[in-house]
Design an enzyme around this catalytic site. Structure first.
Site, PDB file in Angstrom:
ATOM      1  N   SER A 190      31.560  36.411  32.494  1.00  0.00           N
ATOM      2  CA  SER A 190      31.930  37.830  32.614  1.00  0.00           C
ATOM      3  C   SER A 190      31.891  38.537  31.268  1.00  0.00           C
ATOM      4  CB  SER A 190      33.321  37.969  33.235  1.00  0.00           C
ATOM      5  OG  SER A 190      34.331  37.535  32.324  1.00  0.00           O
ATOM      6  N   PRO A 224      40.346  33.985  31.946  1.00  0.00           N
ATOM      7  CA  PRO A 224      40.594  33.105  30.777  1.00  0.00           C
ATOM      8  C   PRO A 224      40.196  33.710  29.440  1.00  0.00           C
ATOM      9  CG  PRO A 224      38.553  32.479  31.815  1.00  0.00           C
ATOM     10  CD  PRO A 224      39.120  33.584  32.673  1.00  0.00           C
ATOM     11  N   GLY A 225      39.601  34.920  29.445  1.00  0.00           N
ATOM     12  CA  GLY A 225      39.343  35.582  28.174  1.00  0.00           C
ATOM     13  C   GLY A 225      37.915  36.004  27.925  1.00  0.00           C
ATOM     14  N   ASP A 242      47.988  38.827  31.359  1.00  0.00           N
ATOM     15  CA  ASP A 242      47.622  38.055  32.545  1.00  0.00           C
ATOM     16  C   ASP A 242      48.614  36.907  32.709  1.00  0.00           C
ATOM     17  OD1 ASP A 242      46.215  36.371  34.521  1.00  0.00           O
ATOM     18  OD2 ASP A 242      44.491  37.645  34.067  1.00  0.00           O
ATOM     19  N   ASP A 262      52.638  41.619  34.494  1.00  0.00           N
ATOM     20  CA  ASP A 262      51.836  42.292  35.513  1.00  0.00           C
ATOM     21  C   ASP A 262      51.023  43.397  34.846  1.00  0.00           C
ATOM     22  OD1 ASP A 262      50.772  43.719  37.620  1.00  0.00           O
ATOM     23  OD2 ASP A 262      52.649  43.839  38.753  1.00  0.00           O
ATOM     24  N   ASP A 278      38.983  43.948  33.979  1.00  0.00           N
ATOM     25  CA  ASP A 278      38.051  43.376  34.964  1.00  0.00           C
ATOM     26  C   ASP A 278      38.831  42.747  36.111  1.00  0.00           C
ATOM     27  OD1 ASP A 278      35.568  42.687  36.027  1.00  0.00           O
ATOM     28  OD2 ASP A 278      35.500  40.763  34.984  1.00  0.00           O
ATOM     29  N   LYS A 307      35.619  47.108  41.892  1.00  0.00           N
ATOM     30  CA  LYS A 307      35.022  46.180  42.846  1.00  0.00           C
ATOM     31  C   LYS A 307      34.620  46.948  44.105  1.00  0.00           C
ATOM     32  CE  LYS A 307      36.067  43.077  39.867  1.00  0.00           C
ATOM     33  NZ  LYS A 307      35.052  42.440  39.002  1.00  0.00           N
TER      34      LYS A 307
END
Length: 357
Positions: A190, A224-225, A242, A262, A278, A307
């Protein structure tokens, strides 16, 4: 007298022809123009046929590529040349170019972004030298022609569409595609979405001022970054928001503060330079969150993904963008909003907002 093109040729991701067609139909109608799309599912392109009294260049200029969401490339075009003889594909091409009166500085041969059309690479290579040589002799291909470019869009060995593009209103990569190399140390693929977004939305000469190591950013839904990696690579300090785990190598840089909170309710301790997001969620819920950041001016620029639903994707994008624009306007926040279905996007579009005060 030169013949005038009345088609608009646009490339898109295969499978999104219907969405691009809907977008074009709405925007052309809003301009008071008449036309209709021709698009085959999975073909990776849309032909938009305009009223014969309307030169395609007028619409192309008034509705530039940067204002379109689902288009990768935007060209002024003639209808396709079909049933070209195997032993002489060039004559019809040269005749149409001469009849058009076009002049240009370069020639690009392209195909849709599909496996079937990639088989045409050999044909394009074989035609390249004799095509350019003949165009030079006929005075169409020359050094000083305003940066214009001739495009030959092949969809079959005997079928090609001739089009022209203009500097400042086109994609500068074959097929309109940014092909970026995946960094092996990045936590996820990503990461390429954010890198491409910067290339598309931030002029390269503005990078030193708008992407630098004096800046701070927030990555909402960071784990995860993948996007945090890009921010760190620009030297920024990042608040990674996150509940999931972050990549250990990123955390070891000392440039990331991971907050297990959150993302939809977290507030930054100060005004930041960048907000990126994202998160996989309903598009309007993401709009609600980003809208709050922008109205409060908690960041100077934002890049986030929406999305898409399975059906009526353009309608949902248009609804979200209209809501965001209206909310910022009512709040007195001046901003430039752009959206694009990037090459590295899948079932989402990427939105960029640049606050202007």
């Amino acid at each position: 007298m030169a013949v005038c093109p009345h088609e608009w040729l646009l490339y898109c991701r295969p499978g999104f022809e219907k969405d691009l067609s809907a977008e074009l139909s709405d925007k052309v109608a809003d301009m008071g123009q008449v036309g209709y799309p021709i698009a085959a599912p999975g073909s990776g392109h849309v032909r938009f046929v305009l009223d014969p009294v309307t030169p395609a260049n007028d619409v192309h200029r008034r509705l530039p590529l940067e204002a379109l969401v689902f288009a990768r490339q935007s060209l002024v075009a003639f209808p396709p040349l079909e049933d070209l003889p195997r032993d002489d594909r060039l004559t019809a091409i040269i005749e149409l170019v001469v009849a058009s009166g076009w002049s240009f500085e370069s020639v690009w041969q392209e195909t849709p972004d599909t496996n079937e059309e990639k088989a045409l690479a050999g044909l394009m290579k074989a035609l390249s030298k004799p095509l350019e040589s003949t165009l030079k002799k006929r005075g169409a291909l020359r050094r000083k022609a305003g940066g214009r470019r001739l495009h030959l869009f092949w969809t079959a060995g005997d079928r090609v569409q001739l089009a022209i593009s203009f500097p400042g209103n086109r994609a500068e990569h074959l097929g309109g595609i940014w092909r970026l190399k995946f960094p092996r140390e990045a936590p996820s693929r990503s990461t390429l979405k954010l890198e491409e977004a910067w290339h598309v939305f931030v002029p390269r000469d503005a990078w030193p001022a708008r992407l630098n190591d004096a800046m701070q950013a927030a990555d909402l839904g960071a784990a995860p970054g993948g996007w945090t990696y890009q921010l760190v690579r620009q030297g920024m300090y990042v608040y990674a928001i996150d509940n999931g785990p972050m990549d250990a190598t990123l955390m070891a840089t000392g440039q990331v503060e991971h907050l297990r909170e959150d993302a939809f309710v977290w507030e930054p301790p100060m005004r930041l330079d960048w907000l990126v997001c994202d998160i996989v969620d309903k598009p309007m819920r993401v709009i609600d969150m980003v809208e709050r950041w922008l109205i409060q001016k908690w960041c100077r620029e934002a890049i986030f993904n929406l999305k898409l639903p399975m059906k009526k994707r353009w309608e949902e994008v248009a609804r979200c963008l209209a809501r965001l624009e209206d909310s910022l306007h009512r709040a007195g926040v001046r901003a430039r909003i752009r959206a694009r279905h990037l090459y590295h996007d899948r079932e989402e579009v990427t939105v960029h907002v640049y606050l202007q005060d």
